[in-house]
Design an enzyme around this catalytic site. Structure first.
Site, PDB file in Angstrom:
ATOM      1  CB  THR A 130      -0.902  -0.007   1.263  1.00 31.16           C
ATOM      2  OG1 THR A 130      -1.433   1.299   1.470  1.00 31.16           O
ATOM      3  CG2 THR A 130      -0.118  -0.376   2.527  1.00 31.16           C
ATOM      4  CG  ASP A 131      -1.165   4.945  -0.956  1.00 29.14           C
ATOM      5  OD1 ASP A 131      -1.661   4.335   0.019  1.00 29.14           O
ATOM      6  OD2 ASP A 131      -1.826   5.757  -1.647  1.00 29.14           O
ATOM      7  CD  GLU A 132      -3.103   3.710   4.663  1.00 30.26           C
ATOM      8  OE1 GLU A 132      -2.819   3.602   5.859  1.00 30.26           O
ATOM      9  OE2 GLU A 132      -4.266   3.704   4.232  1.00 30.26           O
ATOM     10  CE1 TYR A 155      -3.207  -2.439   6.132  1.00 30.04           C
ATOM     11  CE2 TYR A 155      -2.987  -0.107   5.570  1.00 30.04           C
ATOM     12  CZ  TYR A 155      -3.139  -1.424   5.182  1.00 30.04           C
ATOM     13  OH  TYR A 155      -3.205  -1.740   3.846  1.00 30.04           O
ATOM     14  CE  LYS A 159      -0.073  -4.558   3.248  1.00 31.41           C
ATOM     15  NZ  LYS A 159      -0.550  -5.900   2.777  1.00 31.41           N
TER      16      LYS A 159
HETATM   17  P1  NAD Z   1      -9.978  -6.967   3.240  1.00 28.71           P
HETATM   18  O1  NAD Z   1      -9.884  -6.597   4.680  1.00 28.71           O
HETATM   19  O2  NAD Z   1     -11.223  -6.697   2.481  1.00 28.71           O
HETATM   20  O3  NAD Z   1      -9.644  -8.523   3.057  1.00 28.71           O
HETATM   21  C1  NAD Z   1      -8.619  -9.166   3.750  1.00 28.71           C
HETATM   22  C2  NAD Z   1      -8.775 -10.673   3.557  1.00 28.71           C
HETATM   23  O4  NAD Z   1      -7.696 -11.323   4.251  1.00 28.71           O
HETATM   24  C3  NAD Z   1     -10.079 -11.239   4.143  1.00 28.71           C
HETATM   25  O5  NAD Z   1     -10.641 -12.174   3.262  1.00 28.71           O
HETATM   26  C4  NAD Z   1      -9.615 -11.922   5.430  1.00 28.71           C
HETATM   27  O6  NAD Z   1     -10.445 -13.027   5.799  1.00 28.71           O
HETATM   28  C5  NAD Z   1      -8.222 -12.368   5.042  1.00 28.71           C
HETATM   29  N1  NAD Z   1      -7.360 -12.567   6.208  1.00 28.71           N
HETATM   30  C6  NAD Z   1      -7.159 -11.707   7.245  1.00 28.71           C
HETATM   31  N2  NAD Z   1      -6.319 -12.258   8.150  1.00 28.71           N
HETATM   32  C7  NAD Z   1      -5.959 -13.474   7.662  1.00 28.71           C
HETATM   33  C8  NAD Z   1      -5.106 -14.505   8.108  1.00 28.71           C
HETATM   34  N3  NAD Z   1      -4.424 -14.411   9.279  1.00 28.71           N
HETATM   35  N4  NAD Z   1      -4.955 -15.610   7.340  1.00 28.71           N
HETATM   36  C9  NAD Z   1      -5.626 -15.738   6.167  1.00 28.71           C
HETATM   37  N5  NAD Z   1      -6.469 -14.807   5.694  1.00 28.71           N
HETATM   38  C10 NAD Z   1      -6.638 -13.676   6.430  1.00 28.71           C
HETATM   39  O7  NAD Z   1      -8.726  -6.238   2.555  1.00 28.71           O
HETATM   40  P2  NAD Z   1      -8.576  -5.580   1.109  1.00 28.71           P
HETATM   41  O8  NAD Z   1      -9.028  -4.183   1.171  1.00 28.71           O
HETATM   42  O9  NAD Z   1      -9.121  -6.503   0.097  1.00 28.71           O
HETATM   43  O10 NAD Z   1      -6.976  -5.549   1.002  1.00 28.71           O
HETATM   44  C11 NAD Z   1      -6.260  -6.647   0.446  1.00 28.71           C
HETATM   45  C12 NAD Z   1      -4.774  -6.304   0.439  1.00 28.71           C
HETATM   46  O11 NAD Z   1      -4.550  -5.132  -0.329  1.00 28.71           O
HETATM   47  C13 NAD Z   1      -4.194  -6.028   1.808  1.00 28.71           C
HETATM   48  O12 NAD Z   1      -2.904  -6.609   1.859  1.00 28.71           O
HETATM   49  C14 NAD Z   1      -4.106  -4.514   1.880  1.00 28.71           C
HETATM   50  O13 NAD Z   1      -3.054  -4.107   2.728  1.00 28.71           O
HETATM   51  C15 NAD Z   1      -3.816  -4.186   0.436  1.00 28.71           C
HETATM   52  N6  NAD Z   1      -4.256  -2.851  -0.019  1.00 28.71           N
HETATM   53  C16 NAD Z   1      -5.542  -2.452   0.173  1.00 28.71           C
HETATM   54  C17 NAD Z   1      -5.961  -1.217  -0.313  1.00 28.71           C
HETATM   55  C18 NAD Z   1      -7.379  -0.738  -0.148  1.00 28.71           C
HETATM   56  O14 NAD Z   1      -7.680   0.399  -0.516  1.00 28.71           O
HETATM   57  N7  NAD Z   1      -8.292  -1.545   0.364  1.00 28.71           N
HETATM   58  C19 NAD Z   1      -5.047  -0.387  -0.982  1.00 28.71           C
HETATM   59  C20 NAD Z   1      -3.721  -0.834  -1.155  1.00 28.71           C
HETATM   60  C21 NAD Z   1      -3.356  -2.073  -0.677  1.00 28.71           C
HETATM   61  O1  TDX Z   2     -15.868   7.285   8.632  1.00 26.26           O
HETATM   62  C1  TDX Z   2     -14.866   7.694   8.028  1.00 26.26           C
HETATM   63  N1  TDX Z   2     -14.670   9.044   7.905  1.00 26.26           N
HETATM   64  C2  TDX Z   2     -13.587   9.586   7.279  1.00 26.26           C
HETATM   65  O2  TDX Z   2     -13.456  10.810   7.189  1.00 26.26           O
HETATM   66  C3  TDX Z   2     -13.889   6.805   7.430  1.00 26.26           C
HETATM   67  C4  TDX Z   2     -14.071   5.310   7.540  1.00 26.26           C
HETATM   68  C5  TDX Z   2     -12.811   7.362   6.796  1.00 26.26           C
HETATM   69  N2  TDX Z   2     -12.646   8.705   6.739  1.00 26.26           N
HETATM   70  C6  TDX Z   2     -11.455   9.250   6.051  1.00 26.26           C
HETATM   71  C7  TDX Z   2     -10.130   8.722   6.569  1.00 26.26           C
HETATM   72  C8  TDX Z   2      -9.253   8.728   5.341  1.00 26.26           C
HETATM   73  O3  TDX Z   2      -8.657  10.001   5.170  1.00 26.26           O
HETATM   74  O4  TDX Z   2     -11.519   8.814   4.674  1.00 26.26           O
HETATM   75  C9  TDX Z   2     -10.221   8.484   4.193  1.00 26.26           C
HETATM   76  C10 TDX Z   2     -10.243   7.033   3.717  1.00 26.26           C
HETATM   77  O5  TDX Z   2     -10.376   6.214   4.869  1.00 26.26           O
HETATM   78  P1  TDX Z   2     -10.351   4.609   4.787  1.00 26.26           P
HETATM   79  O6  TDX Z   2     -11.399   4.160   3.846  1.00 26.26           O
HETATM   80  O7  TDX Z   2     -10.354   4.094   6.182  1.00 26.26           O
HETATM   81  O8  TDX Z   2      -8.964   4.349   4.044  1.00 26.26           O
HETATM   82  P2  TDX Z   2      -7.445   4.725   4.418  1.00 26.26           P
HETATM   83  O9  TDX Z   2      -7.259   4.966   5.852  1.00 26.26           O
HETATM   84  O10 TDX Z   2      -7.022   5.821   3.464  1.00 26.26           O
HETATM   85  O11 TDX Z   2      -6.715   3.337   4.020  1.00 26.26           O
HETATM   86  C11 TDX Z   2      -7.107   2.639   2.826  1.00 26.26           C
HETATM   87  O12 TDX Z   2      -6.217   2.865   1.774  1.00 26.26           O
HETATM   88  C12 TDX Z   2      -4.965   2.236   1.815  1.00 26.26           C
HETATM   89  C13 TDX Z   2      -7.266   1.148   3.065  1.00 26.26           C
HETATM   90  O13 TDX Z   2      -8.141   0.936   4.159  1.00 26.26           O
HETATM   91  C14 TDX Z   2      -5.952   0.472   3.287  1.00 26.26           C
HETATM   92  O14 TDX Z   2      -6.116  -0.935   3.408  1.00 26.26           O
HETATM   93  C15 TDX Z   2      -5.069   0.761   2.132  1.00 26.26           C
HETATM   94  O15 TDX Z   2      -3.804   0.234   2.376  1.00 26.26           O
END
Ligand code: NAD
Ligand code: TDX
Length: 348
Positions: A130-132, A155, A159
């Protein structure tokens, strides 16, 4: 060719599994997922039937070395795509240790199983990051792959740790590791704790939409299909030991996203899209809230031919429509434990 997809029952993973099965007929996909609150078998509905013989689901915890080593022995995968993670920043504030266990120990467990299994044969490990991990930007500039890691939340620190382990396995053991670092994803099957689906579910429930701080924090958005196109390219064209930033050059501040959602939602309900801010409440800011993220995806564009296809306004409208049409899905995943979490973060 066997490919293990960890976290394949989550948001990005399940979208990836569907894309891989339909676009790569030579692949057999083994989903490995512990089915935590965020993992849902409904996200993979129908795949067993449509792709019988090319799809297997294995319930396993990525931090359970015995279970993971057994899966490597049984399936002898050529590729591991590692999506599994605890993924929500606010949850990492409430309880960091699950993040350390799954994201750090889980990644190390997989890397080590791959190292042992791939002694005599080649295999590729795709670490989804992730970019985070780069921390927060000010008002200008963008993250490149050379930006130093400076994570802010438990988090993102977990990562970043996982990324460093993956790179160390490449340098020390010659493991073929590629890392992708993507910006904020949106699209179908995203758990309704993340900004976009959370706001949609609150609106449908007639609740105010809680915006952290002043709403001016900036996130860089990409449709999940575009992210997964980038992951496929990184698997097939990435160079070993390299990091690729994935993004669609789509920065928006949170308040603008929430107002866009309100316009789409009010219009969908046949109401005039006026007086938007009466639906919004500004709440206490997230601790350690990163100000701005922006991804420079030039390296992926140049080396992988990465080209996002989904325009944000269209993707957002389709996403809103998906959540309105799939209310049963998001109500089902909002268990009692989920409601308890919401009251801890936002108050009763
Ligand atoms: P999500 O939370 O929707 O899904 C996570 C999945 O991992 C779930 O199916 C959960 O059951 C499984 N999991 C959790 N702990 C586990 C364990 N110990 N063993 C096996 N499975 C397990 O997450 P997402 O948003 O789909 O993110 C997927 C990946 O992409 C993550 O690695 C996250 O860091 C990365 N990512 C997410 C975003 C975003 O915006 N959501 C952006 C950049 C990177
Ligand atoms: O209720 C809310 N109110 C609010 O203002 C929530 C849930 C979020 N926010 C803000 C926080 C962030 O600035 O919105 C922005 C996005 O929040 P999230 O959806 O929680 O995402 P973020 O914290 O940016 O992280 C996400 O992007 C990078 C994903 O959850 C991560 O898994 C990924 O790595």
């Amino acid at each position: 060719m066997n490919i293990i997809v960890t976290g394949g029952a989550g948001f990005i993973g399940s979208n990836f599994v569907r894309m891989a099965l339909s676009q790569r007929p030579e692949w057999r996909v083994i989903v490995v997922d512990a089915l935590t609150y965020a993992g849902n078998l409904e996200n993979l509905d129908g795949l067993e039937k449509t792709y019988s013989g090319r799809y297997r689901f294995a319930k396993a915890d990525v931090a359970d070395s015995a279970a993971i080593e057994k899966l490597f022995e049984q399936e002898s995968p050529s590729i591991v795509v590692h999506f599994a993670a605890e993924s929500h920043v606010d949850r990492s504030v409430l309880g960091p240790m699950d993040f350390v266990r799954t994201n750090v120990l889980g990644t190390a467990t997989l890397l080590d199983a791959a190292r042992k299994s791939w002694r005599d044969k080649a295999g590729r490990f795709l670490q989804i990051s992730t970019d985070e991990v780069y921390g927060a930007l000010g008002d200008t500039g963008a993250f490149t792959e050379a930006t130093p890691l400076a994570p802010s939340s438990p988090y993102s620190a977990s990562k970043a740790s996982a990324d460093l382990l993956a790179l160390a396995y490449h340098k020390t053991f010659g493991l073929d590791v590629v890392i992708t670092r993507c910006c904020n994803n949106y699209g179908p099957y995203q758990f309704p704790e993340k900004l976009i689906p959370f706001m949609i579910s609150r609106f449908v429930d007639g609740e105010k939409l809680p915006v952290y701080g002043n709403g001016m924090n900036v996130r860089d958005w990409i449709h999940v299909e575009d992210h997964n196109r980038g992951v496929l390219l990184a698997i097939e064209k990435g160079r070993p030991g390299e990091v690729y930033n994935l993004g669609a050059r789509c920065e928006r501040n949170n308040i603008d996203i929430v107002r866009s959602l309100l316009k789409l939602l009010l219009t969908a309900k046949g109401k005039p899209a006026v007086d938007l801010d009466s639906h919004i409440t500004f709440v206490k800011d997230r601790p350690g809230h990163d100000w701005r993220y922006a991804i420079d995806p030039s390296k992926a564009e140049r080396e992988l031919g990465f080209r996002p296809e989904v325009r944000f306004e269209e993707g957002l409208a389709k996403t809103v429509q998906w959540y309105l049409e799939n209310e049963k899905w998001w109500r089902d995943v909002q268990s009692g434990a989920y409601r308890d979490y919401v009251s801890k973060v936002y108050g009763a």
